[in-house]
Scaffold this active site. Structure first.
Site, mmCIF file in Angstrom:
data_model
loop_
_atom_site.group_PDB
_atom_site.id
_atom_site.type_symbol
_atom_site.label_atom_id
_atom_site.label_comp_id
_atom_site.label_asym_id
_atom_site.label_seq_id
_atom_site.Cartn_x
_atom_site.Cartn_y
_atom_site.Cartn_z
ATOM 1 C CG ASP A 91 30.362 -25.493 10.007
ATOM 2 O OD1 ASP A 91 30.021 -26.087 10.897
ATOM 3 O OD2 ASP A 91 31.598 -25.588 9.329
ATOM 4 C CD GLU A 153 33.866 -30.079 11.541
ATOM 5 O OE1 GLU A 153 34.839 -31.153 11.702
ATOM 6 O OE2 GLU A 153 33.351 -30.297 10.587
#
Length: 450
Positions: A91, A153
């Site tokens: 991500d 994250e």
């Protein structure tokens, strides 16, 4: 053999660029308010397929408690060999202001010897680094491998942190390569050994039942925005350094320093603007709390009315060094803000996320193997530096696997501008760090068995 490995990695760099271009083109922003969530799933599936092709077994997606998907895989160790966990995340941060990008954020663009695009360094460049190292080794991988690549994250919702403890056996390894940091500068081999923790809050100030005409009531009527500004200003001393009641704000860093002129250049400080705080740059970055006002809700300049703001709100972030407990720091921040409120205004402080700081133990065989690999690739010893950012997962790993060595490394360096417009990566760092990783796996297999 080392030269042969370097040659293979050099030959793999066109594929690394193609891989990174494909990954960057997937806008895997973990924020469904702005980007479709299926793009994160697409990136996860890309990562799973790539690592399966690179020789890992049973590579699959696992849903974590926050709804994101982690890519999990493994490769069994040869007899008597240790196991290494490879960590990365797929991500990325949102691009922020598209107009501030020189080239499209989700299109890999080569310029001035660097590759530009959101996620090129943080952390898709590290995914490509892992893949390049494994492809260069081929079937000659001398250790067992575990893989975990997470998908939340950047949004800090803790999906993988919650997933790890109940699945400890699935991810257990002797050494953990957390590849979400990088070198102090291009060509300077570095392991990050210290991470600051995090304590965020949102503070709301209320002074009136509603906005009132500033001509009719301005003066005696309390201004909520002015009150908030005073409260936020109280978090810093006259030199701009963080000063929060109840926290030690004068710590000292004992490791390798950070040249002030280099820091000014890396951080983009304008000419004539002074750095805030006192002590060395390293003290302020890695050994002391640092407060930042992330955002303020108040009337915008364009379209603002001649009215006294009845309410105002700010999001405040506090980074904390190792040795400071995150919840204690958050409580101190809340108490300080409430005590600093002027004129009896009403104050509500909502705690947000916290993350504990981290300090790595560096005396084991994995660190010895990494130093040897870095010296072979870069021709100089490995440096130990702190990192101002927070990776809460490191503490979860440390608590879950207390005997494991945790190493933070990767392709990021200050010129990458992670989280900012025009993020980029130096392809030479991908090539060199892939070589470091491949050599590390060989050296660690030998050193762990001695």
């Amino acid at each position: 053999m080392t030269d042969e490995l370097a040659r293979r990695i050099a030959e793999l760099m066109p594929r690394a660029k193609a891989d990174l271009a494909e990954l960057v083109a997937i806008p895997s922003v973990a924020d469904a308010r702005q980007y479709p969530p299926e793009k994160c799933r697409e990136a996860a599936e890309w990562v799973a397929a790539a690592f399966a092709d690179a020789g890992l077994h049973d590579v699959h997606l696992e849903e974590t408690p926050d709804g994101s998907h982690a890519v999990i895989g493994h490769r069994p160790p040869p007899p008597g060999a240790p196991t290494v966990l490879l960590y990365c995340h797929y991500d990325v941060q949102p691009p922020l202001d598209d107009a501030a990008w020189t080239s499209p954020p989700f299109e890999l663009t080569e310029r001035d010897g660097r590759w530009y695009g959101r996620g090129t360094a943080d952390c898709k460049g590290n995914i490509v680094m892992h893949l390049t190292a494994l492809r260069a080794l081929g079937e000659d991988i001398p250790v067992g491998l575990k893989l975990v690549s997470e998908g939340s994250e950047e949004q800090g919702t803790g999906g993988l942190e919650a997933y790890v403890p109940p699945h400890a056996g699935e991810l257990h390894a002797d050494a953990l390569l957390v590849c979400d940091t990088g070198n102090a500068a291009v060509g300077m081999p570095t392991a990050t050994t210290s991470l600051r923790g995090l304590a965020n809050v949102v503070v709301t100030v209320s002074a009136l039942h509603g906005d009132m005409h500033s001509g009719m009531f301005g003066g005696p009527a309390p201004d909520a925005l002015a009150a908030l500004i005073r409260m936020l200003d109280s978090l810093r001393g006259p030199d701009g350094g963080t000063r929060i009641d109840g926290l030690d704000c004068d710590g000292a860093w004992s490791g390798v320093g950070y040249d002030e002129e280099q820091f000014r250049q890396d951080s983009g400080v304008l000419d004539g603007v002074r750095l805030t705080g006192s002590g060395s740059v390293a003290d302020r970055l890695w050994a002391r709390p640092a407060v930042t006002v992330l955002g303020i809700d108040c009337p915008p300049v364009v379209g603002s009315a001649a009215a006294i703001p009845a309410t105002a709100r700010a999001r405040v972030s506090l980074r904390i060094p190792p040795g400071t407990e995150a919840h204690t720091a958050q409580e101190a921040l809340i108490a300080h803000l409430k005590a600093a409120a002027p004129w009896g205004v009403r104050v509500e402080v909502q705690p947000e996320s916290t993350g504990s700081p981290f300090r790595a133990a560096t005396g084991g065989p994995a660190y010895g193997a990494l130093d040897k690999a870095m010296q072979e690739v870069y021709g100089k010893p490995m440096a130990f530096l702190g990192q101002g950012g927070s990776i809460p997962l490191c503490n979860v790993f440390a608590q879950t696997y207390p005997e494991a060595e945790i190493i933070l490394m990767g392709v990021e360096e200050p010129r990458c501008l992670i989280h900012a417009p025009n993020e980029s990566v130096d392809p030479g760092e991908i090539e060199h760090m892939a070589n470091v990783e491949a050599l590390f796996l060989r050296h660690y297999a030998n050193s762990a068995g001695t």
